[in-house]
Design a protein around this motif. Structure first.
Motif, mmCIF file in Angstrom:
data_model
loop_
_atom_site.group_PDB
_atom_site.id
_atom_site.type_symbol
_atom_site.label_atom_id
_atom_site.label_comp_id
_atom_site.label_asym_id
_atom_site.label_seq_id
_atom_site.Cartn_x
_atom_site.Cartn_y
_atom_site.Cartn_z
ATOM 1 N N PRO A 64 75.607 -26.600 44.919
ATOM 2 C CA PRO A 64 75.619 -26.776 43.468
ATOM 3 C C PRO A 64 74.655 -25.891 42.687
ATOM 4 C CG PRO A 64 74.593 -28.667 44.550
ATOM 5 C CD PRO A 64 75.133 -27.780 45.626
ATOM 6 N N ASP A 65 73.531 -25.491 43.271
ATOM 7 C CA ASP A 65 72.528 -24.771 42.477
ATOM 8 C C ASP A 65 72.554 -23.263 42.697
ATOM 9 O OD1 ASP A 65 71.580 -25.105 45.048
ATOM 10 O OD2 ASP A 65 69.565 -25.711 44.455
ATOM 11 N N ILE A 66 72.441 -22.839 43.935
ATOM 12 C CA ILE A 66 72.442 -21.412 44.268
ATOM 13 C C ILE A 66 73.474 -21.226 45.371
ATOM 14 C CG2 ILE A 66 71.078 -19.456 45.102
ATOM 15 C CD1 ILE A 66 68.564 -20.991 44.233
ATOM 16 N N SER A 67 74.352 -20.260 45.225
ATOM 17 C CA SER A 67 75.408 -20.103 46.233
ATOM 18 C C SER A 67 74.821 -19.631 47.561
ATOM 19 C CB SER A 67 76.465 -19.107 45.746
ATOM 20 O OG SER A 67 76.063 -17.780 45.997
ATOM 21 N N GLY A 68 75.515 -19.989 48.611
ATOM 22 C CA GLY A 68 75.114 -19.552 49.936
ATOM 23 C C GLY A 68 75.096 -18.038 50.065
ATOM 24 N N LEU A 69 75.998 -17.365 49.336
ATOM 25 C CA LEU A 69 76.021 -15.898 49.384
ATOM 26 C C LEU A 69 74.748 -15.308 48.783
ATOM 27 C CD1 LEU A 69 79.758 -15.210 48.467
ATOM 28 C CD2 LEU A 69 78.683 -15.019 50.723
ATOM 29 N N GLU A 70 74.233 -15.921 47.704
ATOM 30 C CA GLU A 70 72.974 -15.443 47.111
ATOM 31 C C GLU A 70 71.808 -15.672 48.061
ATOM 32 O OE1 GLU A 70 72.555 -16.148 42.601
ATOM 33 O OE2 GLU A 70 74.034 -17.643 43.255
ATOM 34 N N ILE A 71 71.808 -16.824 48.727
ATOM 35 C CA ILE A 71 70.735 -17.118 49.686
ATOM 36 C C ILE A 71 70.828 -16.167 50.870
ATOM 37 C CG2 ILE A 71 69.785 -18.864 51.248
ATOM 38 C CD1 ILE A 71 70.819 -20.947 49.154
ATOM 39 N N LEU A 72 72.048 -15.878 51.328
ATOM 40 C CA LEU A 72 72.252 -14.918 52.417
ATOM 41 C C LEU A 72 71.646 -13.570 52.052
ATOM 42 C CD1 LEU A 72 73.594 -13.831 55.030
ATOM 43 C CD2 LEU A 72 75.697 -13.540 53.685
ATOM 44 N N GLU A 73 71.906 -13.090 50.849
ATOM 45 C CA GLU A 73 71.347 -11.803 50.414
ATOM 46 C C GLU A 73 69.823 -11.848 50.417
ATOM 47 O OE1 GLU A 73 73.182 -10.756 46.679
ATOM 48 O OE2 GLU A 73 75.168 -10.635 47.583
ATOM 49 N N HIS A 74 69.249 -12.973 49.971
ATOM 50 C CA HIS A 74 67.787 -13.110 49.982
ATOM 51 C C HIS A 74 67.256 -13.072 51.417
ATOM 52 C CE1 HIS A 74 63.750 -14.453 49.040
ATOM 53 N NE2 HIS A 74 63.892 -15.355 49.997
ATOM 54 N N ILE A 75 67.876 -13.848 52.311
ATOM 55 C CA ILE A 75 67.421 -13.895 53.702
ATOM 56 C C ILE A 75 67.449 -12.493 54.299
ATOM 57 C CG2 ILE A 75 68.010 -14.681 56.037
ATOM 58 C CD1 ILE A 75 69.101 -17.282 54.685
ATOM 59 N N LYS A 76 68.546 -11.791 54.123
ATOM 60 C CA LYS A 76 68.689 -10.463 54.732
ATOM 61 C C LYS A 76 67.733 -9.445 54.099
ATOM 62 C CE LYS A 76 71.647 -11.373 57.942
ATOM 63 N NZ LYS A 76 71.418 -11.063 59.359
ATOM 64 N N SER A 77 67.333 -9.676 52.843
ATOM 65 C CA SER A 77 66.380 -8.748 52.216
ATOM 66 C C SER A 77 64.961 -8.951 52.753
ATOM 67 C CB SER A 77 66.404 -8.878 50.691
ATOM 68 O OG SER A 77 65.791 -10.077 50.276
ATOM 69 N N VAL A 78 64.588 -10.183 53.084
ATOM 70 C CA VAL A 78 63.235 -10.429 53.584
ATOM 71 C C VAL A 78 63.162 -10.404 55.111
ATOM 72 C CG1 VAL A 78 62.455 -11.717 51.556
ATOM 73 C CG2 VAL A 78 63.434 -12.967 53.474
ATOM 74 N N SER A 79 64.283 -10.684 55.780
ATOM 75 C CA SER A 79 64.300 -10.701 57.242
ATOM 76 C C SER A 79 65.680 -10.325 57.764
ATOM 77 C CB SER A 79 63.904 -12.092 57.758
ATOM 78 O OG SER A 79 63.970 -12.124 59.167
ATOM 79 N N PRO A 80 65.967 -9.021 57.819
ATOM 80 C CA PRO A 80 67.298 -8.576 58.253
ATOM 81 C C PRO A 80 67.678 -9.053 59.658
ATOM 82 C CG PRO A 80 65.964 -6.713 57.490
ATOM 83 C CD PRO A 80 65.079 -7.922 57.473
ATOM 84 N N GLU A 81 66.669 -9.354 60.491
ATOM 85 C CA GLU A 81 66.946 -9.776 61.870
ATOM 86 C C GLU A 81 67.462 -11.205 61.949
ATOM 87 O OE1 GLU A 81 63.655 -9.250 60.959
ATOM 88 O OE2 GLU A 81 63.258 -7.220 61.623
ATOM 89 N N THR A 82 67.195 -12.020 60.938
ATOM 90 C CA THR A 82 67.599 -13.423 60.988
ATOM 91 C C THR A 82 69.117 -13.525 61.133
ATOM 92 O OG1 THR A 82 65.709 -14.133 59.664
ATOM 93 C CG2 THR A 82 67.590 -15.620 59.723
ATOM 94 N N VAL A 83 69.537 -14.364 62.071
ATOM 95 C CA VAL A 83 70.962 -14.600 62.295
ATOM 96 C C VAL A 83 71.415 -15.686 61.327
ATOM 97 C CG1 VAL A 83 72.663 -15.492 63.952
ATOM 98 C CG2 VAL A 83 70.906 -13.870 64.705
#
Length: 148
Positions: A64-83
């Motif tokens: 409801p608040d932030i889409s999973g796609l936006e969170i995915l982009e954040h995760i990959k920007s700070v830790s590209p290795e995270t699966v």
């Protein structure tokens, strides 16, 4: 998973649905995976990700608040290795393509059963062993040096 101990893999579950989170946690824990945290919203997930970087994130696409796609982009920007395994009840082609382009490592389709969830998890872990081992080794070194 010959060179990795699944108990070393820190997993964060992000899903606004309590039942989905509970089922994911239960299934993963029953297979000795290490669920280190849960978030029921995008805001909580981002807060959680500021404190620690898990090796694996099970991430709901629709929240409801932030889409999973936006969170995915954040995760990959700070830790590209995270699966990152996207959890979705939709097989919308556009969403799947966007998630893959943003770096998703796989998908868990709702409703999921234990066998398909674990198959997706094992596939993603086996495909990403080298980067996961690097993350685990780095976290252990930080811990041993007192940084975390």
């Amino acid at each position: 998973m010959n060179m990795l101990d699944r108990r070393d893999l820190g997993i964060l579950i992000v899903d606004d649905n309590d039942i989905s989170r509970s089922m994911l946690r239960h299934i993963l824990n029953s297979e000795a995976f290490n669920v280190i945290g849960e978030a029921s919203s995008g805001v909580i997930a981002l807060d959680w990700l500021e404190k620690t970087i898990p090796e694996i994130v099970c991430l709901d696409v629709m929240m409801p608040d932030i889409s999973g796609l936006e969170i995915l982009e954040h995760i990959k920007s700070v830790s590209p290795e995270t699966v990152v395994l996207m959890v979705t009840g939709s097989n919308n082609r556009d969403t799947v393509v966007k998630a893959i382009k943003a770096g998703a490592n796989g998908f868990i389709v709702k409703p999921f059963n234990p066998a398909t969830l674990l198959q997706s998890m094992h596939y993603a872990v086996n495909k990403s062993q080298k980067q996961l081992k690097t993350m685990i080794d780095r976290r252990k070194a930080w811990k041993n040096s007192g940084l975390i």
